[in-house]
Design an enzyme around this catalytic site. Structure first.
Site, PDB file in Angstrom:
ATOM      1  N   CYS A   1       7.960   5.161  -3.198  1.00  0.00           N
ATOM      2  CA  CYS A   1       7.498   6.555  -3.277  1.00  0.00           C
ATOM      3  C   CYS A   1       8.727   7.449  -3.340  1.00  0.00           C
ATOM      4  CB  CYS A   1       6.645   6.922  -2.064  1.00  0.00           C
ATOM      5  SG  CYS A   1       6.012   8.621  -2.132  1.00  0.00           S
TER       6      CYS A   1
ATOM      7  N   GLU B   1       2.585   8.238  -3.740  1.00  0.00           N
ATOM      8  CA  GLU B   1       1.969   9.567  -3.700  1.00  0.00           C
ATOM      9  C   GLU B   1       1.035   9.675  -4.909  1.00  0.00           C
ATOM     10  OE1 GLU B   1       1.383  12.257  -1.971  1.00  0.00           O
ATOM     11  OE2 GLU B   1       0.519  13.138  -3.772  1.00  0.00           O
TER      12      GLU B   1
ATOM     13  N   GLU C   1       1.050  -3.171  -1.427  1.00  0.00           N
ATOM     14  CA  GLU C   1       0.137  -3.635  -0.378  1.00  0.00           C
ATOM     15  C   GLU C   1      -1.233  -2.988  -0.504  1.00  0.00           C
ATOM     16  OE1 GLU C   1       3.745  -3.326   2.848  1.00  0.00           O
ATOM     17  OE2 GLU C   1       1.902  -2.222   3.171  1.00  0.00           O
TER      18      GLU C   1
ATOM     19  N   ASN D   1       2.925   5.141  13.569  1.00  0.00           N
ATOM     20  CA  ASN D   1       3.247   3.726  13.541  1.00  0.00           C
ATOM     21  C   ASN D   1       4.775   3.655  13.414  1.00  0.00           C
ATOM     22  OD1 ASN D   1       2.114   1.189  13.461  1.00  0.00           O
ATOM     23  ND2 ASN D   1       1.056   1.535  11.536  1.00  0.00           N
TER      24      ASN D   1
ATOM     25  N   CYS E   1       9.328  10.910   2.891  1.00  0.00           N
ATOM     26  CA  CYS E   1       8.931  11.318   4.245  1.00  0.00           C
ATOM     27  C   CYS E   1       9.642  10.403   5.243  1.00  0.00           C
ATOM     28  CB  CYS E   1       7.417  11.246   4.407  1.00  0.00           C
ATOM     29  SG  CYS E   1       6.576  12.206   3.130  1.00  0.00           S
TER      30      CYS E   1
ATOM     31  N   CYS F   1       7.977   7.281   7.076  1.00  0.00           N
ATOM     32  CA  CYS F   1       7.116   6.410   6.284  1.00  0.00           C
ATOM     33  C   CYS F   1       7.917   5.258   5.675  1.00  0.00           C
ATOM     34  CB  CYS F   1       6.458   7.245   5.184  1.00  0.00           C
ATOM     35  SG  CYS F   1       5.591   6.254   3.959  1.00  0.00           S
TER      36      CYS F   1
ATOM     37  N   CYS G   1       1.438   2.191   6.142  1.00  0.00           N
ATOM     38  CA  CYS G   1       1.782   2.331   4.734  1.00  0.00           C
ATOM     39  C   CYS G   1       3.158   1.745   4.377  1.00  0.00           C
ATOM     40  CB  CYS G   1       1.719   3.828   4.480  1.00  0.00           C
ATOM     41  SG  CYS G   1       2.472   4.469   3.047  1.00  0.00           S
TER      42      CYS G   1
ATOM     43  N   SER H   1      -5.344  10.988  -0.579  1.00  0.00           N
ATOM     44  CA  SER H   1      -4.461  11.656   0.375  1.00  0.00           C
ATOM     45  C   SER H   1      -3.180  12.054  -0.341  1.00  0.00           C
ATOM     46  CB  SER H   1      -4.152  10.703   1.533  1.00  0.00           C
ATOM     47  OG  SER H   1      -3.196  11.267   2.396  1.00  0.00           O
TER      48      SER H   1
ATOM     49  N   CYS I   1      -7.717   0.477   1.586  1.00  0.00           N
ATOM     50  CA  CYS I   1      -6.617   1.425   1.455  1.00  0.00           C
ATOM     51  C   CYS I   1      -5.709   0.918   0.329  1.00  0.00           C
ATOM     52  CB  CYS I   1      -5.886   1.493   2.790  1.00  0.00           C
ATOM     53  SG  CYS I   1      -4.470   2.570   2.762  1.00  0.00           S
TER      54      CYS I   1
ATOM     55  N   SER J   1      -1.618  15.510   3.919  1.00  0.00           N
ATOM     56  CA  SER J   1      -0.740  15.078   5.013  1.00  0.00           C
ATOM     57  C   SER J   1       0.067  16.272   5.480  1.00  0.00           C
ATOM     58  CB  SER J   1       0.193  13.966   4.519  1.00  0.00           C
ATOM     59  OG  SER J   1      -0.578  12.848   4.156  1.00  0.00           O
TER      60      SER J   1
END
Ligand code: SAH
Ligand code: SF4
Length: 345
Positions: A112, A163, A92, A293, A116, A119, A336, A194, A105, A217
């Site tokens: 990933c 990441e 995305e 989110n 996390c 996420c 994300c 990030s 973004c 983060s």
């Protein structure tokens, strides 16, 4: 598979052209066509001979990304596109309009590996690294759309799926390509990477002395909570991470941004704010507070406005600059990885 033309640096393109017996300036012409004129079809390169155009078409592909779905937030300020790659992986890219800024973004990996818990991308697991060209193409795609409206990409944040420091070289190569003065020419300071906090890569990045902005983060200021939310903290605990941040600041004299997703009753109390203030007081830094989110596998809530304001006041009292980011595009799952993970489910 034919090579993606955006995977090549200008030097690599020159070497390729010279191997074909073409003069070096042809590479410059192609480079400008790709990154200034934003052409994505070899037949648009009318200053080249037909045979060279055909050779480019045979040996390279000008697109790996095929748009599958585009969603626009109700306020029209956020646009999110889900792309599929040639191997059917999904990624995305999100475009956000802020006043005069057009901020993109972008993703660096499909999925990933960092896991996390809150996420959507982490919940998908790792699929593969994107190539530098696949990272670049996300920007070119939106640059073409914006140009049709007489607008330009003004900022690129590497905060989409994946990441970036787990795909370090491709990410930095992509930024170099977009930063190139003879091509896309977006200034290094317009980029922000990030990272979840891969300590050795923060050190490597610091040593490179680049003008690119760095965001970390953080989300928790004690190891118990951070290791729960961000499992990579077990490998690189907070003390090591902050030490690497201090070294980065000392080496580059650049301000670090700490990202903090405010999760109701998990990391948003006055005590959490105080703990964070104690940890980063005196550092050349800025804190971004972003209400969580919610995602399917971690259905906690984002903090209320009041909790966010109280949290930020505690930081500001000790002189830590702080911004509360409103959630952009929540109605289009612009967090994300949210769209790609839904597509797979
Ligand atoms: N992997 C990098 C960059 C991509 S994630 C990183 O972790 O920094 C970009 C940012 O979105 C990170 O700060 C991440 O913690 C945050 N994020 C991920 N899921 C989120 C969610 N559901 N709500 C709010 N922020 C989220
Ligand atoms: Fe990966 Fe960043 Fe999501 Fe963590 S927050 S799982 S590092 S994309």
């Amino acid at each position: 598979m034919t090579r993606l033309i955006y995977d090549l640096s200008l030097e690599e393109l020159k070497a390729q052209l010279s191997a074909w017996g073409e003069p070096a300036y042809r590479a410059q012409q192609i480079w400008q066509g790709l990154y200034r004129s934003l052409w994505n079809d070899p037949q648009q390169f009318t200053s080249l001979s037909t045979s060279l155009r055909n050779r480019l078409a045979e040996e390279f592909t000008f697109s790996h990304l095929s748009p599958q779905q585009t969603l626009c937030s109700q306020d029209g300020e956020t646009v999110k596109t889900l792309f599929t790659l040639p191997d059917q992986r999904a990624i995305e890219t999100v475009l956000m309009h802020y006043d005069v800024r057009q901020s993109l973004c972008i993703s660096t990996q499909a999925g990933c590996a960092m896991g996390c818990v809150f996420c959507a991308t982490g919940q998908m697991g790792f699929q593969r690294n994107l190539s530098s060209g696949e990272i670049v193409e996300q920007v070119l795609h939106f640059a073409r759309l914006l140009r049709a409206q007489n607008e330009d990409v003004t900022n690129v944040v590497v905060m989409g799926m994946g990441e970036p420091f787990h795909n370090y070289q491709a990410t930095l190569d992509a930024i170099d390509r977009l930063n190139h003065p003879q091509g896309f020419n977006l200034g290094a300071r317009r980029f922000t990477i990030s990272t979840v906090g891969l300590v050795p890569m923060i050190r490597k990045f610091a040593a490179e002395q680049r003008q690119i902005n760095l965001a970390i983060s953080l989300h928790a200021a004690n190891d118990t909570l951070r290791s729960f939310l961000l499992p990579i903290n077990r490998k690189y605990p907070i003390a090591q991470l902050i030490q690497a941040c201090k070294e980065y600041i000392a080496q580059t004299n650049r301000r670090i941004t700490f990202e903090w997703a405010l999760i109701q009753d998990v990391n948003d109390s006055p005590q959490h704010a105080q703990e964070l203030a104690n940890l980063i007081k005196g550092l050349l830094c800025h804190v971004n507070l972003i209400p969580l989110n919610p995602t399917r596998q971690y259905p906690a809530n984002g903090s209320t406005r009041q909790r966010a304001a109280d949290f930020s006041a505690i930081l500001e009292r000790v002189g830590i600059p702080c911004t509360i980011r409103i959630r952009r595009g929540i109605d289009i799952q612009a967090g994300c990885g949210q769209l790609a993970s839904h597509q797979q489910a």
